[in-house]
Design an enzyme around this catalytic site. Sequence first.
Site, mmCIF file in Angstrom:
data_model
loop_
_atom_site.group_PDB
_atom_site.id
_atom_site.type_symbol
_atom_site.label_atom_id
_atom_site.label_comp_id
_atom_site.label_asym_id
_atom_site.label_seq_id
_atom_site.Cartn_x
_atom_site.Cartn_y
_atom_site.Cartn_z
ATOM 1 N N ASN A 9 0.867 -1.179 0.000
ATOM 2 C CA ASN A 9 0.000 0.000 0.000
ATOM 3 C C ASN A 9 0.905 1.232 0.000
ATOM 4 O OD1 ASN A 9 -1.784 2.058 0.548
ATOM 5 N ND2 ASN A 9 -2.330 1.333 2.609
ATOM 6 N N LYS A 11 0.178 4.273 -0.308
ATOM 7 C CA LYS A 11 -0.432 5.469 0.301
ATOM 8 C C LYS A 11 -0.198 6.697 -0.591
ATOM 9 C CE LYS A 11 -0.159 3.195 4.736
ATOM 10 N NZ LYS A 11 -0.007 3.264 6.178
ATOM 11 N N HIS A 95 -9.413 1.301 4.903
ATOM 12 C CA HIS A 95 -8.149 1.431 5.628
ATOM 13 C C HIS A 95 -8.344 2.356 6.825
ATOM 14 C CE1 HIS A 95 -4.050 2.580 6.570
ATOM 15 N NE2 HIS A 95 -3.676 1.473 5.958
ATOM 16 N N GLU A 97 -6.699 4.700 7.941
ATOM 17 C CA GLU A 97 -6.468 6.121 7.654
ATOM 18 C C GLU A 97 -7.701 6.732 6.994
ATOM 19 O OE1 GLU A 97 -2.756 5.532 5.628
ATOM 20 O OE2 GLU A 97 -1.858 4.953 7.545
ATOM 21 N N GLU A 167 -5.457 -4.968 10.681
ATOM 22 C CA GLU A 167 -4.414 -3.969 10.897
ATOM 23 C C GLU A 167 -4.674 -3.214 12.195
ATOM 24 O OE1 GLU A 167 -2.414 -2.782 6.978
ATOM 25 O OE2 GLU A 167 -4.161 -1.499 7.199
ATOM 26 N N GLY A 173 2.598 2.163 10.824
ATOM 27 C CA GLY A 173 3.555 3.255 10.681
ATOM 28 C C GLY A 173 4.270 3.622 11.969
ATOM 29 N N SER A 213 3.500 -2.183 10.338
ATOM 30 C CA SER A 213 4.953 -2.247 10.536
ATOM 31 C C SER A 213 5.581 -3.592 10.144
ATOM 32 C CB SER A 213 5.314 -1.875 11.983
ATOM 33 O OG SER A 213 4.909 -0.542 12.260
HETATM 34 P P1 PGA Z 1 2.909 0.249 7.673
HETATM 35 O O1 PGA Z 1 1.429 0.454 7.065
HETATM 36 O O2 PGA Z 1 3.441 -1.023 7.064
HETATM 37 O O3 PGA Z 1 3.674 1.467 7.214
HETATM 38 O O4 PGA Z 1 2.760 0.154 9.140
HETATM 39 C C1 PGA Z 1 0.568 -0.627 6.911
HETATM 40 C C2 PGA Z 1 -0.753 -0.187 6.341
HETATM 41 O O5 PGA Z 1 -1.223 0.899 6.713
HETATM 42 O O6 PGA Z 1 -1.361 -0.889 5.516
#
Ligand code: PGA
Length: 253
Positions: A9, A11, A95, A97, A167, A173, A213
Amino acid sequence: MRKPIIAGNWKMNKTIGEALELVNSLKELVADVTDVEIVVAPPFTALQAVGEAIKGTNIKLAAQDMFWEESGAYTGEISPLMLKDVGCQYVIIGHSERRGYFGETNETVNRKVKAAHKHGLKPIMCVGEKLEERESGVTKEVVKDHVVNGLKGLSEEEMLNTVIAYEPVWAIGTGRTATPQQAQEVHQFIRELLGEIFSKEVAEQVRIQYGGSIKPENIAGLMAQPDIDGGLVGGASLKADSFAKIVKFGRSR
Ligand code: PGA
């Protein structure tokens, strides 16, 4: 039995030029991989270029979101037809976010998941608890709410073409990955729920990804868990070598 699926992803990162550089390196590094489904989710503006670049390879294209209508006066939105048009096979829905910053709810997630199926796109539906929810002991309630309401009204066939991404928001992140045991516990719980909502046979076939992560160093431990069938990777998918290592579960093979 369940083919692992690793998705990157990206982003809100990568111009078209940067996206092409990344995917062109990636396709060489993973060209020999046949036992893992590999998916990349560039930003909308790079979908077409990346779609062209991966034609005939083992990498599939996903979008990071979409609207549920086919067309119309919805300024700024992208429809399932448009995603099909550029070659998307998958679309990430819900997601954290999007839920956290852009007002996505279980209801909008459900509409989008259903719209994806209507147009032959496979949704990767994201679920997961926030830090304060885990700390107050309501992880399973939150995850159940996301799963049950996000999947409302799906047929068994549609469920089989849906991927769930667990998640935990506190792991995204932050560099703070869930331990394989923490992740496995929730994955098993989700699979049991799918068994109740659909059937045991369906539940056994649905792929559940972990996200938060993921790095080349921690993917093997996660993938060793019986109910973890892949990963949704953010930060570590922005570099071809780290994403390729994750696709190979941290091993050189
Ligand atoms: P990350 O993000 O690997 O940077 O923690 C995962 C995600 O949001 O799908």
